[in-house]
Design a protein around this motif. Structure first.
Motif, PDB file in Angstrom:
ATOM      1  N   VAL A 118       0.833  -1.199   0.000  1.00  0.00           N
ATOM      2  CA  VAL A 118       0.000   0.000   0.000  1.00  0.00           C
ATOM      3  C   VAL A 118       0.870   1.251   0.000  1.00  0.00           C
ATOM      4  O   VAL A 118       0.644   2.180  -0.779  1.00  0.00           O
ATOM      5  CB  VAL A 118      -0.977  -0.001   1.202  1.00  0.00           C
ATOM      6  CG1 VAL A 118      -1.652   1.363   1.350  1.00  0.00           C
ATOM      7  CG2 VAL A 118      -2.014  -1.103   1.062  1.00  0.00           C
TER       8      VAL A 118
ATOM      9  N   GLY B 227       2.308   2.083  -3.257  1.00  0.00           N
ATOM     10  CA  GLY B 227       1.343   2.313  -4.326  1.00  0.00           C
ATOM     11  C   GLY B 227       1.104   1.133  -5.241  1.00  0.00           C
ATOM     12  O   GLY B 227       0.464   1.281  -6.282  1.00  0.00           O
TER      13      GLY B 227
ATOM     14  N   VAL C 148      -4.220  -0.776  -3.863  1.00  0.00           N
ATOM     15  CA  VAL C 148      -5.051   0.227  -3.205  1.00  0.00           C
ATOM     16  C   VAL C 148      -5.230  -0.163  -1.741  1.00  0.00           C
ATOM     17  O   VAL C 148      -5.172  -1.342  -1.386  1.00  0.00           O
ATOM     18  CB  VAL C 148      -6.428   0.388  -3.890  1.00  0.00           C
ATOM     19  CG1 VAL C 148      -6.276   0.863  -5.315  1.00  0.00           C
ATOM     20  CG2 VAL C 148      -7.238  -0.890  -3.821  1.00  0.00           C
ATOM     21  N   SER C 149      -5.451   0.831  -0.913  1.00  0.00           N
ATOM     22  CA  SER C 149      -5.662   0.572   0.506  1.00  0.00           C
ATOM     23  C   SER C 149      -7.102   0.121   0.747  1.00  0.00           C
ATOM     24  O   SER C 149      -7.980   0.301  -0.106  1.00  0.00           O
ATOM     25  CB  SER C 149      -5.383   1.828   1.322  1.00  0.00           C
ATOM     26  OG  SER C 149      -6.374   2.803   1.057  1.00  0.00           O
TER      27      SER C 149
ATOM     28  N   ASP D 232      -9.130   1.551   2.775  1.00  0.00           N
ATOM     29  CA  ASP D 232      -9.932   2.779   2.779  1.00  0.00           C
ATOM     30  C   ASP D 232     -10.345   3.168   1.364  1.00  0.00           C
ATOM     31  O   ASP D 232     -11.491   3.569   1.132  1.00  0.00           O
ATOM     32  CB  ASP D 232      -9.172   3.934   3.435  1.00  0.00           C
ATOM     33  CG  ASP D 232      -9.041   3.785   4.937  1.00  0.00           C
ATOM     34  OD1 ASP D 232      -9.854   3.043   5.538  1.00  0.00           O
ATOM     35  OD2 ASP D 232      -8.137   4.403   5.510  1.00  0.00           O
ATOM     36  N   GLN D 233      -9.424   3.066   0.428  1.00  0.00           N
ATOM     37  CA  GLN D 233      -9.742   3.391  -0.966  1.00  0.00           C
ATOM     38  C   GLN D 233     -10.783   2.423  -1.517  1.00  0.00           C
ATOM     39  O   GLN D 233     -11.708   2.823  -2.220  1.00  0.00           O
ATOM     40  CB  GLN D 233      -8.492   3.355  -1.833  1.00  0.00           C
ATOM     41  CG  GLN D 233      -7.510   4.460  -1.535  1.00  0.00           C
ATOM     42  CD  GLN D 233      -6.185   4.247  -2.236  1.00  0.00           C
ATOM     43  OE1 GLN D 233      -5.635   3.144  -2.219  1.00  0.00           O
ATOM     44  NE2 GLN D 233      -5.664   5.301  -2.842  1.00  0.00           N
ATOM     45  N   LEU D 234     -10.630   1.156  -1.196  1.00  0.00           N
ATOM     46  CA  LEU D 234     -11.567   0.139  -1.663  1.00  0.00           C
ATOM     47  C   LEU D 234     -12.966   0.413  -1.114  1.00  0.00           C
ATOM     48  O   LEU D 234     -13.952   0.368  -1.849  1.00  0.00           O
ATOM     49  CB  LEU D 234     -11.081  -1.248  -1.228  1.00  0.00           C
ATOM     50  CG  LEU D 234     -11.734  -2.434  -1.901  1.00  0.00           C
ATOM     51  CD1 LEU D 234     -11.376  -2.469  -3.384  1.00  0.00           C
ATOM     52  CD2 LEU D 234     -11.303  -3.720  -1.231  1.00  0.00           C
TER      53      LEU D 234
ATOM     54  N   SER E  94     -14.213   3.276  -0.100  1.00  0.00           N
ATOM     55  CA  SER E  94     -14.789   4.504  -0.658  1.00  0.00           C
ATOM     56  C   SER E  94     -15.265   4.301  -2.095  1.00  0.00           C
ATOM     57  O   SER E  94     -16.190   4.980  -2.542  1.00  0.00           O
ATOM     58  CB  SER E  94     -13.799   5.656  -0.577  1.00  0.00           C
ATOM     59  OG  SER E  94     -12.728   5.473  -1.462  1.00  0.00           O
ATOM     60  N   ARG E  95     -14.676   3.369  -2.816  1.00  0.00           N
ATOM     61  CA  ARG E  95     -15.077   3.107  -4.207  1.00  0.00           C
ATOM     62  C   ARG E  95     -16.283   2.181  -4.310  1.00  0.00           C
ATOM     63  O   ARG E  95     -16.991   2.193  -5.317  1.00  0.00           O
ATOM     64  CB  ARG E  95     -13.922   2.467  -4.984  1.00  0.00           C
ATOM     65  CG  ARG E  95     -12.761   3.377  -5.194  1.00  0.00           C
ATOM     66  CD  ARG E  95     -11.676   2.681  -5.952  1.00  0.00           C
ATOM     67  NE  ARG E  95     -10.480   3.491  -5.990  1.00  0.00           N
ATOM     68  CZ  ARG E  95      -9.354   3.103  -6.564  1.00  0.00           C
ATOM     69  NH1 ARG E  95      -9.280   1.927  -7.149  1.00  0.00           N
ATOM     70  NH2 ARG E  95      -8.303   3.892  -6.564  1.00  0.00           N
TER      71      ARG E  95
ATOM     72  N   GLY F  41      -8.578  -1.918  -7.799  1.00  0.00           N
ATOM     73  CA  GLY F  41      -9.778  -1.764  -6.991  1.00  0.00           C
ATOM     74  C   GLY F  41     -11.037  -2.232  -7.702  1.00  0.00           C
ATOM     75  O   GLY F  41     -12.139  -2.144  -7.172  1.00  0.00           O
TER      76      GLY F  41
END
Length: 78
Positions: free
Chosen positions: A11, A14, A17-18, A20-22, A24-25, A69
């Motif tokens: 993570v 890069g 994806v983290s 948190d990113q997953l 939010s998507r 993601g």
């Protein structure tokens, strides 16, 4: 399964994806209780496998490409 230290490195660099990113998507992951999360590696491919318990009592399983993601697979249980 990828160990937590290696996952954190992936993570931070890069490569994936983290969580948190997953989340939010894919809002469907936040509409229930997260039961299980695993980061799997197959050669150079990484996938997240996520189980969610929904308010109506059924469990859904999701598989995501950890690099992009993108949702790869979704299955619904009882």
């Amino acid at each position: 399964m990828v160990d937590p230290d290696h996952a954190a490195e992936l993570v931070s660099t890069g490569r994936i994806v983290s969580l948190d990113q997953l989340l939010s998507r894919h809002l469907v992951l936040t509409q229930g209780r997260l039961l299980d999360l695993e980061l799997e590696q197959n050669d150079d491919d990484f996938t997240y496998e996520v189980e969610v318990l929904h308010a109506d009592g059924h469990v859904s399983e999701y598989e995501f490409d950890a690099v992009t993601g993108k949702l790869l697979q979704e299955s619904f249980g009882e």
